[in-house]
Design a protein around this motif. Sequence first.
Motif, PDB file in Angstrom:
ATOM      1  N   MET A 224     -10.149   1.025   1.746  1.00  0.00           N
ATOM      2  CA  MET A 224      -9.853   2.306   1.779  1.00  0.00           C
ATOM      3  C   MET A 224      -8.614   2.201   1.075  1.00  0.00           C
ATOM      4  O   MET A 224      -7.870   1.471   0.975  1.00  0.00           O
ATOM      5  CB  MET A 224      -9.208   2.549   3.130  1.00  0.00           C
ATOM      6  N   SER A 225      -8.679   3.889   0.246  1.00  0.00           N
ATOM      7  CA  SER A 225      -6.663   3.573  -0.521  1.00  0.00           C
ATOM      8  C   SER A 225      -5.540   3.510   0.324  1.00  0.00           C
ATOM      9  O   SER A 225      -5.415   4.091   1.433  1.00  0.00           O
ATOM     10  CB  SER A 225      -6.823   4.966  -1.428  1.00  0.00           C
ATOM     11  N   GLU A 226      -4.584   3.051  -0.463  1.00  0.00           N
ATOM     12  CA  GLU A 226      -3.369   2.956   0.321  1.00  0.00           C
ATOM     13  C   GLU A 226      -2.996   4.672   0.744  1.00  0.00           C
ATOM     14  O   GLU A 226      -2.184   4.827   1.933  1.00  0.00           O
ATOM     15  CB  GLU A 226      -2.111   2.602  -1.151  1.00  0.00           C
ATOM     16  N   GLU A 227      -2.944   5.463  -0.107  1.00  0.00           N
ATOM     17  CA  GLU A 227      -2.591   6.695   1.315  1.00  0.00           C
ATOM     18  C   GLU A 227      -3.765   6.810   2.257  1.00  0.00           C
ATOM     19  O   GLU A 227      -3.058   7.648   3.746  1.00  0.00           O
ATOM     20  CB  GLU A 227      -3.361   8.193   0.398  1.00  0.00           C
ATOM     21  N   GLU A 228      -4.864   6.714   2.495  1.00  0.00           N
ATOM     22  CA  GLU A 228      -5.700   7.122   3.230  1.00  0.00           C
ATOM     23  C   GLU A 228      -5.672   5.602   4.581  1.00  0.00           C
ATOM     24  O   GLU A 228      -6.040   6.412   5.740  1.00  0.00           O
ATOM     25  CB  GLU A 228      -7.599   6.411   2.811  1.00  0.00           C
TER      26      GLU A 228
END
Length: 150
Positions: free
Chosen positions: A97-101
């Motif tokens: 997962m990305s930081e935003e997710e």
Amino acid sequence: MLRENIQAETVTAMKAKDKDRTAALRLIGAKIKDRDIELRTADKKPEDDELVTDVLLKMAKQRRESIEMYEDGGRQELADKEKSELAVIEEFLPKQMSEEETRAAIAEIKTDLSAEGMKDMGRVMAELKSRHGATLDMSKASSLVKEALS
């Protein structure tokens, strides 16, 4: 399924005479066998793909820590070897997962659990791991949870 993919890739790498990839894949296979042996006496055994993913996540974490230590110590050749092993390990892991997710998942769990302060961090982290454990770097998530709860 994941175990069979790793075994098939090992055979493919051996046929292609790719020594570095073969070594990394054999290392993965050995770690999985070690975990199988550990679990022989366990009462409750995890699902096979879950077990393999857990082994791969631990191996990836170890490689990242080693890379950082080798680079800090000026041992670039060892860091490069660890990076190549990490690349092979990450092929079999689910997309991270990305930081935003991650922030969105933390916000959702915080709302679901009505978490308000640092005293709720353990509950939030446990829920985060149960929902997104394989697709999340828990060490990075920890600092994001602290930030969200403070």
